[in-house]
Each structure stands twice: as C-alpha cells, then as structure tokens.
Design a protein around this motif. Structure first.
Motif, PDB file in Angstrom:
ATOM      1  N   LEU A 125       0.829  -1.208   0.000  1.00  0.00           N
ATOM      2  CA  LEU A 125       0.000   0.000   0.000  1.00  0.00           C
ATOM      3  C   LEU A 125       0.863   1.257   0.000  1.00  0.00           C
ATOM      4  N   VAL A 126       1.916   1.250   0.819  1.00  0.00           N
ATOM      5  CA  VAL A 126       2.828   2.392   0.851  1.00  0.00           C
ATOM      6  C   VAL A 126       3.481   2.589  -0.519  1.00  0.00           C
ATOM      7  N   GLY A 127       3.907   1.482  -1.145  1.00  0.00           N
ATOM      8  CA  GLY A 127       4.532   1.565  -2.453  1.00  0.00           C
ATOM      9  C   GLY A 127       3.602   2.112  -3.518  1.00  0.00           C
ATOM     10  N   VAL A 128       2.354   1.675  -3.494  1.00  0.00           N
ATOM     11  CA  VAL A 128       1.359   2.156  -4.462  1.00  0.00           C
ATOM     12  C   VAL A 128       1.099   3.651  -4.267  1.00  0.00           C
ATOM     13  N   LEU A 129       0.903   4.055  -3.019  1.00  0.00           N
ATOM     14  CA  LEU A 129       0.664   5.472  -2.738  1.00  0.00           C
ATOM     15  C   LEU A 129       1.865   6.321  -3.145  1.00  0.00           C
ATOM     16  N   ALA A 130       3.071   5.812  -2.895  1.00  0.00           N
ATOM     17  CA  ALA A 130       4.276   6.545  -3.274  1.00  0.00           C
ATOM     18  C   ALA A 130       4.366   6.719  -4.785  1.00  0.00           C
ATOM     19  N   ALA A 131       3.992   5.671  -5.531  1.00  0.00           N
ATOM     20  CA  ALA A 131       4.053   5.748  -6.997  1.00  0.00           C
ATOM     21  C   ALA A 131       3.148   6.850  -7.535  1.00  0.00           C
ATOM     22  N   TRP A 132       1.934   6.925  -7.006  1.00  0.00           N
ATOM     23  CA  TRP A 132       1.005   7.953  -7.478  1.00  0.00           C
ATOM     24  C   TRP A 132       1.394   9.332  -6.953  1.00  0.00           C
ATOM     25  N   ALA A 133       1.913   9.394  -5.722  1.00  0.00           N
ATOM     26  CA  ALA A 133       2.341  10.694  -5.178  1.00  0.00           C
ATOM     27  C   ALA A 133       3.518  11.254  -5.978  1.00  0.00           C
ATOM     28  N   TYR A 134       4.356  10.383  -6.487  1.00  0.00           N
ATOM     29  CA  TYR A 134       5.493  10.823  -7.277  1.00  0.00           C
ATOM     30  C   TYR A 134       5.061  11.454  -8.598  1.00  0.00           C
ATOM     31  N   SER A 135       4.064  10.855  -9.247  1.00  0.00           N
ATOM     32  CA  SER A 135       3.745  11.239 -10.620  1.00  0.00           C
ATOM     33  C   SER A 135       2.522  12.133 -10.775  1.00  0.00           C
ATOM     34  N   ALA A 136       1.506  11.941  -9.933  1.00  0.00           N
ATOM     35  CA  ALA A 136       0.191  12.526 -10.211  1.00  0.00           C
ATOM     36  C   ALA A 136      -0.017  13.866  -9.520  1.00  0.00           C
ATOM     37  N   GLU A 137      -0.748  14.736 -10.200  1.00  0.00           N
ATOM     38  CA  GLU A 137      -1.199  15.985  -9.590  1.00  0.00           C
ATOM     39  C   GLU A 137      -2.276  15.657  -8.555  1.00  0.00           C
ATOM     40  N   PRO A 138      -2.425  16.483  -7.521  1.00  0.00           N
ATOM     41  CA  PRO A 138      -1.704  17.732  -7.275  1.00  0.00           C
ATOM     42  C   PRO A 138      -0.410  17.559  -6.500  1.00  0.00           C
ATOM     43  N   VAL A 139      -0.092  16.339  -6.064  1.00  0.00           N
ATOM     44  CA  VAL A 139       1.121  16.149  -5.258  1.00  0.00           C
ATOM     45  C   VAL A 139       2.358  16.223  -6.154  1.00  0.00           C
ATOM     46  N   ARG A 140       2.480  15.280  -7.075  1.00  0.00           N
ATOM     47  CA  ARG A 140       3.544  15.249  -8.095  1.00  0.00           C
ATOM     48  C   ARG A 140       4.915  15.622  -7.525  1.00  0.00           C
ATOM     49  N   LEU A 141       5.404  14.775  -6.644  1.00  0.00           N
ATOM     50  CA  LEU A 141       6.681  15.052  -5.983  1.00  0.00           C
ATOM     51  C   LEU A 141       7.867  15.026  -6.934  1.00  0.00           C
ATOM     52  N   LYS A 142       7.684  14.496  -8.120  1.00  0.00           N
ATOM     53  CA  LYS A 142       8.790  14.481  -9.068  1.00  0.00           C
ATOM     54  C   LYS A 142       9.162  15.883  -9.530  1.00  0.00           C
ATOM     55  N   ARG A 143       8.297  16.867  -9.255  1.00  0.00           N
ATOM     56  CA  ARG A 143       8.647  18.244  -9.585  1.00  0.00           C
ATOM     57  C   ARG A 143       9.831  18.729  -8.761  1.00  0.00           C
ATOM     58  N   SER A 144      10.075  18.092  -7.609  1.00  0.00           N
ATOM     59  CA  SER A 144      11.176  18.493  -6.735  1.00  0.00           C
ATOM     60  C   SER A 144      12.381  17.601  -6.950  1.00  0.00           C
ATOM     61  N   GLY A 145      13.535  18.220  -7.122  1.00  0.00           N
ATOM     62  CA  GLY A 145      14.764  17.456  -7.277  1.00  0.00           C
ATOM     63  C   GLY A 145      15.246  16.817  -5.997  1.00  0.00           C
ATOM     64  N   TRP A 146      14.618  17.172  -4.858  1.00  0.00           N
ATOM     65  CA  TRP A 146      14.979  16.574  -3.577  1.00  0.00           C
ATOM     66  C   TRP A 146      13.980  15.506  -3.165  1.00  0.00           C
ATOM     67  N   TRP A 147      12.697  15.859  -3.135  1.00  0.00           N
ATOM     68  CA  TRP A 147      11.679  14.917  -2.681  1.00  0.00           C
ATOM     69  C   TRP A 147      11.444  13.790  -3.679  1.00  0.00           C
ATOM     70  N   GLY A 148      11.460  14.093  -4.963  1.00  0.00           N
ATOM     71  CA  GLY A 148      11.184  13.075  -5.977  1.00  0.00           C
ATOM     72  C   GLY A 148      12.172  11.923  -5.955  1.00  0.00           C
ATOM     73  N   PRO A 149      13.475  12.191  -6.145  1.00  0.00           N
ATOM     74  CA  PRO A 149      14.449  11.088  -6.089  1.00  0.00           C
ATOM     75  C   PRO A 149      14.479  10.391  -4.738  1.00  0.00           C
ATOM     76  N   GLY A 150      14.228  11.143  -3.662  1.00  0.00           N
ATOM     77  CA  GLY A 150      14.203  10.514  -2.341  1.00  0.00           C
ATOM     78  C   GLY A 150      13.085   9.495  -2.220  1.00  0.00           C
ATOM     79  N   LEU A 151      11.913   9.859  -2.735  1.00  0.00           N
ATOM     80  CA  LEU A 151      10.775   8.946  -2.682  1.00  0.00           C
ATOM     81  C   LEU A 151      11.018   7.706  -3.536  1.00  0.00           C
ATOM     82  N   VAL A 152      11.595   7.907  -4.707  1.00  0.00           N
ATOM     83  CA  VAL A 152      11.877   6.762  -5.582  1.00  0.00           C
ATOM     84  C   VAL A 152      12.942   5.859  -4.959  1.00  0.00           C
ATOM     85  N   GLY A 153      13.977   6.461  -4.377  1.00  0.00           N
ATOM     86  CA  GLY A 153      15.007   5.660  -3.716  1.00  0.00           C
ATOM     87  C   GLY A 153      14.427   4.825  -2.589  1.00  0.00           C
ATOM     88  N   LEU A 154      13.536   5.425  -1.813  1.00  0.00           N
ATOM     89  CA  LEU A 154      12.883   4.692  -0.734  1.00  0.00           C
ATOM     90  C   LEU A 154      12.032   3.552  -1.280  1.00  0.00           C
TER      91      LEU A 154
END
Length: 302
Positions: A125-154
């Motif tokens: 569940l955490v992995g699924v939520l992280a995948a959508w939080a990384y890519s999808a609006e309005p969160v879209r953490l991939k817009r950040s060079g710090w939060w995006g790679p950190g989330l993917v690394g985790l």
C-alpha cells in the motif's frame, strides 16, 4: 499521407507497447532489494522460495511496472518533448488506455500484496501510494529534485528490502536491517538524480525542478555521487562496528571502484550519466547483497 497517420489512429493498445509501458528494465532494483531483504532476514530460504518469488514478482513487474505506467501517463506531455516515440505520446497506447492500465495494475498490486500478510500488504500500500504521489497531480513530488528522487530511492531500495525481511520473519525486522535498508535507499537518491539527466530538456520546459535543471549537470552529478558515497561509507562503518570486517572491506572495494567511475562521470556529466548508471550502479547494488549476507551471518536480523 494516410500511411503516415495510420499508426496514430489506434483505438486499442499495441501489445508490445504495453510491455514497453511498464519498462522491464526498471524492475531489477526493487526485485534485487526484496531479495536482499529476504537474505538479511536470517530465515532459511529453502522452504520459503514460493513467498520469496511471489514478493519479487510483486516488487518488480507488478508494483514497479504499475509505477512506470502511472508515471508515463502523468508525464505524457513531457515525454512528447523528450521521447515522442514512447508508447503514449506515439499513439501506440491511445486515448486513456495508459491510465486504465495503471489503475488496473494498482488493484492487482494490492490484491497480491494481501497474500503476503499484514506487513506485506501494508508495504505494498505504501509503495502504491508513493508511486502515485510521485507522478500525479496535485502532489507530483517528481517536480522536486529533492523529494522526488528521495521517494523513488525509498520505494525502489528501502521499502522492498524491509518487505523481503518482514515477510519471511512475519514481524518487523530488527533495527540493524532497517538501518542498512534506509542507508541504501538514501544512497539511491543519487542514482535517481543521475537518471534525471535523460529528461533535462523536457523537464525545463514543463517546470520539473530536478537537480540537473535547478543546479546544472555538474553540481547535480557531484551531489548525486556524494550522496551515494556517504551512504555506503556509513554502511562500511556499521559493518565494522558489528563485527563483519570482511564484508565491510568488500563494500569498501566496491565503493572505490565507483569513485574511479565517478571521475569519468565528472568530465561530462550529461554525456556520461547513462554510462555511469550502467556501470557504477552495478557496484552499488553488489554491495547491497554483501551487506545483506553480513546481516544474515551475524544473526542480527532474526
């Protein structure tokens, strides 16, 4: 003229394009991390191969594949600039099929995760939520060079490692296992930053503030390599403290090999980032398995 537009007039996805959408080449890191977690648990693998293989399939083709489909759907406008031949912008996966595939794989991920028990399902569940939080609006953490790679690394390294150990133990892993998993997840921030080099132009045009965009390729490459190196240096120190000097030495030698490769990367980061991801990263993930065996041999995981 008719022949030139025919490939874009599809109403159903091209089968080969659906496989391309979920990017098999990206499955290796979470599969490997899950296996590292299983090894580090200290539980005999001989009688548990079914659950190990199921977890590896879940981590790679299913959850990681789902995250790639979600990312491609949410990035279709960026990909139209960076890589117009990818399945969605090229029309080989037409209409909203990319979204439907991502949503269907999300449901499948949760269903299979439930077979791994409460901890396995929770991690899925955490992995699924992280995948959508990384890519999808309005969160879209991939817009950040710090939060995006950190989330993917985790999600790619830390979470699968934790899950592999937790599923075999039927309990939360001990501190030592979690610590090593977190360190390799932190180091993976650097790997993901180097991966952002391939999308530099499209990211600039669409407001994705990756570190190569914000800081420039040279500075971003040095930050990425420093992050990877520091994480492994701490792993080496911990292995020495925990009484595994030979494992620590092996990880140290692999880190030295990475440092040699980093020198070439620094000469032209934009050009050599793909090369480093195919060479230096191999040394990084090899150290992960050595650390996993150190934990197993020390019996600190169980």
């Amino acid at each position: 003229m008719t022949a030139s537009i025919a490939p874009f007039a599809r109403t159903t996805p091209q089968p080969r394009a659906m496989l391309e959408l979920i990017k098999p080449i990206t499955w290796f890191p979470p599969i490997w991390a899950y296996l590292c977690g299983a090894v580090s648990a200290g539980v005999p693998l001989a009688g548990n191969w079914a659950i190990v293989v199921l977890g590896m399939v879940l981590a790679g083709p299913i959850v990681c594949g789902m995250s790639q489909a979600a990312n491609d759907w949410c990035d279709r406008h960026v990909d139209a600039v960076n890589e117009p031949n990818r399945p969605i912008p090229s029309g080989r996966i037409p209409g909203r099929w990319g979204l439907y595939i991502a949503l269907a794989m999300t449901v499948i991920s949760l269903a299979i995760g439930a077979l791994l028990g409460p901890l396995g399902f929770g991690a899925t569940l955490v992995g699924v939520l992280a995948a959508w939080a990384y890519s999808a609006e309005p969160v879209r953490l991939k817009r950040s060079g710090w939060w995006g790679p950190g989330l993917v690394g985790l999600s790619y390294e830390g979470l699968p490692w934790f899950t592999g150990a937790a599923v075999l133990l039927s309990a939360a892993p001990r501190f030592e296992v979690v610590m090593i998993a977190c360190l390799y997840a932190l180091g993976a921030h650097g790997i993901m930053t180097l991966n952002d080099f391939k999308a530099l132009e499209g990211d600039r045009q669409h407001g994705v503030r990756s570190l190569p965009v914000v800081l420039g390729p040279e500075v971003a490459a040095r930050i990425a390599c420093t992050t990877m190196g520091m994480a492994q240096a701490i792993v080496i120190a911990l292995l020495l403290i925990w009484g595994a000097p030979w494992h620590g030495l092996a990880v140290a030698l692999l880190l030295m090999a990475q440092i040699v490769a980093m020198r070439r990367l620094f000469r032209d980061p934009k050009k050599h980032a793909p090369w480093y991801n195919g060479t230096g990263v191999v040394f990084y993930v090899s150290g992960m398995m050595i650390a996993a065996f150190a934990l197993r041999n020390l019996g600190v995981a169980g």
